[in-house]
Write an enzyme that holds these catalytic residues in place. Structure first.
Site, PDB file in Angstrom:
ATOM      1  N   LYS A  50     -25.619  -9.060 -13.535  1.00 48.72           N
ATOM      2  CA  LYS A  50     -26.827  -9.688 -13.072  1.00 48.72           C
ATOM      3  C   LYS A  50     -26.947 -11.124 -13.590  1.00 48.72           C
ATOM      4  O   LYS A  50     -27.814 -11.866 -13.185  1.00 48.72           O
ATOM      5  CB  LYS A  50     -28.049  -8.928 -13.632  1.00 48.72           C
ATOM      6  N   GLY A  51     -26.088 -11.495 -14.527  1.00 51.77           N
ATOM      7  CA  GLY A  51     -26.237 -12.777 -15.215  1.00 51.77           C
ATOM      8  C   GLY A  51     -26.179 -13.991 -14.305  1.00 51.77           C
ATOM      9  O   GLY A  51     -26.715 -15.047 -14.631  1.00 51.77           O
ATOM     10  N   GLU A 106     -19.396 -16.970 -11.646  1.00 52.15           N
ATOM     11  CA  GLU A 106     -19.669 -16.243 -12.909  1.00 52.15           C
ATOM     12  C   GLU A 106     -20.754 -16.959 -13.707  1.00 52.15           C
ATOM     13  O   GLU A 106     -20.910 -18.175 -13.599  1.00 52.15           O
ATOM     14  CB  GLU A 106     -18.396 -16.261 -13.777  1.00 52.15           C
ATOM     15  N   ASP A 107     -21.460 -16.225 -14.548  1.00 51.77           N
ATOM     16  CA  ASP A 107     -22.448 -16.853 -15.424  1.00 51.77           C
ATOM     17  C   ASP A 107     -21.761 -17.572 -16.589  1.00 51.77           C
ATOM     18  O   ASP A 107     -21.914 -18.759 -16.789  1.00 51.77           O
ATOM     19  CB  ASP A 107     -23.494 -15.849 -15.933  1.00 51.77           C
ATOM     20  N   ASP A 110     -16.082 -16.155 -21.427  1.00 49.07           N
ATOM     21  CA  ASP A 110     -15.902 -16.193 -22.875  1.00 49.07           C
ATOM     22  C   ASP A 110     -14.435 -15.865 -23.170  1.00 49.07           C
ATOM     23  O   ASP A 110     -13.578 -16.753 -23.153  1.00 49.07           O
ATOM     24  CB  ASP A 110     -16.876 -15.190 -23.489  1.00 49.07           C
ATOM     25  N   ASP A 166     -28.820 -12.721 -20.649  1.00 52.64           N
ATOM     26  CA  ASP A 166     -29.718 -11.847 -21.397  1.00 52.64           C
ATOM     27  C   ASP A 166     -29.274 -11.593 -22.827  1.00 52.64           C
ATOM     28  O   ASP A 166     -28.138 -11.876 -23.206  1.00 52.64           O
ATOM     29  CB  ASP A 166     -29.804 -10.484 -20.691  1.00 52.64           C
TER      30      ASP A 166
HETATM   31  P1  5GP Z   1     -15.762 -12.260 -21.333  1.00 47.97           P
HETATM   32  O1  5GP Z   1     -15.175 -11.056 -20.652  1.00 47.97           O
HETATM   33  O2  5GP Z   1     -15.334 -13.551 -20.708  1.00 47.97           O
HETATM   34  O3  5GP Z   1     -15.481 -12.236 -22.814  1.00 47.97           O
HETATM   35  O4  5GP Z   1     -17.303 -12.083 -21.264  1.00 47.97           O
HETATM   36  C1  5GP Z   1     -18.091 -12.591 -20.276  1.00 47.97           C
HETATM   37  C2  5GP Z   1     -19.428 -11.884 -20.319  1.00 47.97           C
HETATM   38  O5  5GP Z   1     -19.915 -11.760 -21.675  1.00 47.97           O
HETATM   39  C3  5GP Z   1     -20.460 -12.675 -19.585  1.00 47.97           C
HETATM   40  O6  5GP Z   1     -20.484 -12.349 -18.200  1.00 47.97           O
HETATM   41  C4  5GP Z   1     -21.739 -12.288 -20.321  1.00 47.97           C
HETATM   42  O7  5GP Z   1     -22.265 -11.097 -19.772  1.00 47.97           O
HETATM   43  C5  5GP Z   1     -21.298 -12.011 -21.744  1.00 47.97           C
HETATM   44  N1  5GP Z   1     -21.511 -13.185 -22.617  1.00 47.97           N
HETATM   45  C6  5GP Z   1     -20.564 -13.917 -23.238  1.00 47.97           C
HETATM   46  N2  5GP Z   1     -21.121 -14.917 -23.958  1.00 47.97           N
HETATM   47  C7  5GP Z   1     -22.453 -14.806 -23.793  1.00 47.97           C
HETATM   48  C8  5GP Z   1     -23.575 -15.565 -24.284  1.00 47.97           C
HETATM   49  O8  5GP Z   1     -23.479 -16.562 -25.018  1.00 47.97           O
HETATM   50  N3  5GP Z   1     -24.814 -15.135 -23.880  1.00 47.97           N
HETATM   51  C9  5GP Z   1     -24.986 -14.053 -23.059  1.00 47.97           C
HETATM   52  N4  5GP Z   1     -26.248 -13.729 -22.737  1.00 47.97           N
HETATM   53  N5  5GP Z   1     -23.963 -13.329 -22.572  1.00 47.97           N
HETATM   54  C10 5GP Z   1     -22.702 -13.705 -22.931  1.00 47.97           C
END
Ligand code: 5GP
Length: 188
Positions: A50-51, A106-107, A110, A166
């Protein structure tokens, strides 16, 4: 009016990282760039819930070309919401994207594991092309290489909430982005 609005948020949210104005300015730039790049093409813009909620809505309205819109939903399995465990698709596409251009939105990226999983899932639909657009890009913790065509903002190694993002399902509806310390968060 502003002070009434901001004072109704609990004291556990931190300093503003991006204001509404900064966000809207960048989103307008991205929308213009994407409109130029995909002019005359059959484009499906795909977001993951939902981000991406607000970024997707603003980015779509900043595009000056007709596009189709679709959403994916995922579930994460890990000890907490913040750990990056196994990802599973809980909602696939409704649109048929075979032979069409797909822009995945994507939001925040990371480690890159989620985006990598979703890009692989989208490739199974055999789009004509597949590119990725992220509102926020945090490269410091990247575990897997992600080829990003469009980036809103690069972000240092702190947790942020607001503008769709969130902490345990709260703060998505903040219209701007704030730094958030989960260790200081009030329970409940
Ligand atoms: P990845 O798989 O790239 O490590 O993670 C991406 C997901 O982690 C994002 O879609 C989000 O849901 C969550 N995420 C990573 N960093 C943050 C952050 O700083 N704030 C929030 N709210 N969610 C994050």
């Amino acid at each position: 009016m502003d002070s009434i609005v901001s004072s109704s948020w609990p004291g556990d949210i931190g300093p503003i990282f991006l204001t509404e104005e900064q966000i809207q300015r960048r989103v307008a730039e991205l929308g213009a760039q994407i409109s130029q790049d995909y002019a005359g093409q059959d484009l499906v813009v795909v977001g993951v819930l939902k981000g991406v909620l607000f970024f997707m809505a603003d980015l779509l309205r900043a595009m000056a070309i007709p596009v189709a819109v679709d959403f994916l939903a995922i579930a994460r399995y890990g000890p907490t919401d913040e750990t990056h465990g196994v990802v599973r698709l809980t909602k696939d596409l409704n649109e048929t994207v075979a032979g069409r251009h797909v822009l995945f939105v994507e939001d925040i990226i990371d480690t890159g594991l989620t985006t990598n999983f979703i890009m692989r899932a989208l490739r199974l639909h055999e789009p004509l092309s597949l590119k990725a657009c992220a509102f926020l890009n945090r490269t410091r913790r990247r575990l897997i290489d992600i080829d990003l065509a469009y980036v809103g903002f690069d972000i240092p190694d702190f947790y942020v909430v607001g503008y769709g993002l969130d902490y345990r399902e709260r703060y998505r509806n903040l219209p701007y982005l704030v730094v958030f310390d989960p260790d200081q968060a009030a329970e409940g």
